[in-house]
Design a protein around this motif. Structure first.
Motif, short mmCIF file in Angstrom:
data_model
loop_
_atom_site.label_atom_id
_atom_site.label_comp_id
_atom_site.label_asym_id
_atom_site.label_seq_id
_atom_site.Cartn_x
_atom_site.Cartn_y
_atom_site.Cartn_z
N TYR A 33 -43.77 51.42 -22.38
CA TYR A 33 -45.23 51.29 -22.23
C TYR A 33 -45.56 50.53 -20.94
CZ TYR A 33 -44.75 51.96 -27.29
OH TYR A 33 -44.40 52.43 -28.54
N TYR A 35 -48.93 48.24 -19.75
CA TYR A 35 -50.23 47.67 -20.06
C TYR A 35 -50.79 47.03 -18.80
CZ TYR A 35 -49.44 48.10 -25.10
OH TYR A 35 -49.23 48.59 -26.37
N GLN A 37 -53.52 44.04 -17.59
CA GLN A 37 -54.24 42.89 -18.13
C GLN A 37 -54.82 42.04 -17.01
OE1 GLN A 37 -51.87 39.79 -19.97
NE2 GLN A 37 -53.53 39.26 -21.37
N GLY A 40 -57.04 36.37 -18.69
CA GLY A 40 -57.88 35.99 -19.82
C GLY A 40 -58.50 37.14 -20.58
N MET A 41 -58.09 38.33 -20.23
CA MET A 41 -58.69 39.51 -20.90
C MET A 41 -57.65 40.22 -21.74
SD MET A 41 -61.73 39.24 -19.74
CE MET A 41 -62.56 40.80 -20.03
N GLU A 42 -58.11 41.25 -22.45
CA GLU A 42 -57.19 41.95 -23.35
C GLU A 42 -56.23 42.84 -22.58
OE1 GLU A 42 -60.97 44.15 -24.74
OE2 GLU A 42 -59.28 45.20 -25.68
N LEU A 43 -55.16 43.21 -23.26
CA LEU A 43 -54.20 44.15 -22.70
C LEU A 43 -54.72 45.57 -22.93
CD1 LEU A 43 -52.46 41.58 -23.75
CD2 LEU A 43 -50.53 43.12 -23.43
N LEU A 45 -53.61 49.56 -22.74
CA LEU A 45 -52.51 50.51 -22.59
C LEU A 45 -52.91 51.57 -21.57
CD1 LEU A 45 -49.75 51.53 -23.65
CD2 LEU A 45 -51.03 52.88 -25.32
N ASP A 59 -55.00 54.37 -23.43
CA ASP A 59 -56.41 54.28 -23.80
C ASP A 59 -57.31 54.00 -22.61
OD1 ASP A 59 -55.19 52.48 -26.64
OD2 ASP A 59 -55.66 54.62 -26.48
N LEU A 90 -47.97 44.88 -17.24
CA LEU A 90 -46.91 44.50 -18.17
C LEU A 90 -46.18 45.75 -18.66
CD1 LEU A 90 -48.85 41.91 -20.33
CD2 LEU A 90 -46.86 41.40 -18.94
N PHE A 103 -41.74 42.72 -24.33
CA PHE A 103 -42.42 42.73 -23.05
C PHE A 103 -41.57 42.18 -21.92
CE2 PHE A 103 -46.77 44.03 -23.73
CZ PHE A 103 -46.92 43.92 -25.10
N GLY A 104 -41.81 42.72 -20.73
CA GLY A 104 -41.27 42.12 -19.52
C GLY A 104 -42.13 40.95 -19.10
N GLU A 105 -41.75 40.33 -18.00
CA GLU A 105 -42.47 39.14 -17.54
C GLU A 105 -43.75 39.49 -16.79
OE1 GLU A 105 -39.57 35.54 -16.81
OE2 GLU A 105 -38.90 37.28 -15.67
#
Lengths: 112, 109
Positions: A33, A35, A37, A40-43, A45, A59, A90, A103-105
């Motif tokens: 996947y 993502y 981001q 301070g906000m949502e992830l 996809l 999405d 991400l 998750f990766g860094e």
């Protein structure tokens, strides 16, 4: 060591440049996947893959593209970067058993 | 479409006080719910999942299908609980994971 790696971690590039964010995992996971981001906000996809030669849009609409030629590798490419692409990206992967995502860094991209 | 809502962006509590992070979801089928946590300078990682029905680091979360909620609770907050917490949802037959906006928790001494 089994892990998921992202490079570069931080990148500042000029508008119009082509950039590829690399993601590799050594866990043999079939699902991967991307993502996006903002701080301070949502992830959100933006891309996912269920296996080799399988890629789907997520999405959130994104101008980036992905490829999955090898199981362990899921790079994300921006053909012509713009300041609106400035964000954290991400990469994540999931194995066959269960729905736990690893998750990766993250890769912080700044387009100036 | 699936959606996860975390109404609180910031939550500040004193050490030893109870803490509850709210999460509501919308999903037409049978969802699987998760809580992920991100500590300072660390990557996002799984905290717990509803099907495990386990307590991790003193945190529990109960899936309430009637209220479509999956609130995260801990009776006595510790300073090391300060982090960003994300509620997430996926369908049982769908491996797309959708995240809420996250709640930043600060535990004060």
């Amino acid at each position: 060591e089994a892990d998921i790696y992202q490079t570069p971690r931080y990148l500042v590039i000029g508008t119009g440049k082509k950039i590829t964010l690399e993601c590799s995992q050594t866990m043999g996971h079939d699902k991967m996947y991307w993502y996006q981001q903002d701080p301070g906000m949502e992830l959100h996809l933006i891309h996912y893959s269920y296996g080799v030669n399988s890629t789907e849009k997520g999405d959130l609409s994104s101008e980036s593209t992905v490829s999955r030629i090898r199981t362990e590798h899921f790079p994300l490419t921006l053909e012509s970067a713009r300041p609106s692409h400035t964000s954290q990206y991400l990469c994540a992967s999931m194995g066959r058993m269960g729905n736990t995502i690893y998750f990766g860094e993250g890769s912080w991209l700044t387009v100036v | 479409a699936q959606r996860v809502t975390q109404p609180e962006k910031l939550l500040s509590v004193f050490k030893g006080a109870p803490v509850e992070l709210k999460c509501n979801y919308s999903y037409s089928g049978s969802p699987e719910l998760f809580w992920y946590v991100q500590y300072s300078r660390q990557r996002l990682q799984l905290l717990l999942r509803h099907i495990s029905r386990e307590s991790i680091k003193g945190f529990t979360a109960d899936l309430n299908k009637g209220e479509t909620s999956f609130h995260l609770k801990k009776p006595f907050a510790q300073e090391e609980d300060s982090a960003m917490y994300y509620c997430a949802l996926s369908g049982l037959d769908d491996y797309k994971l959708s995240f809420g906006a996250g709640t930043t928790v600060t535990v004060r001494a």
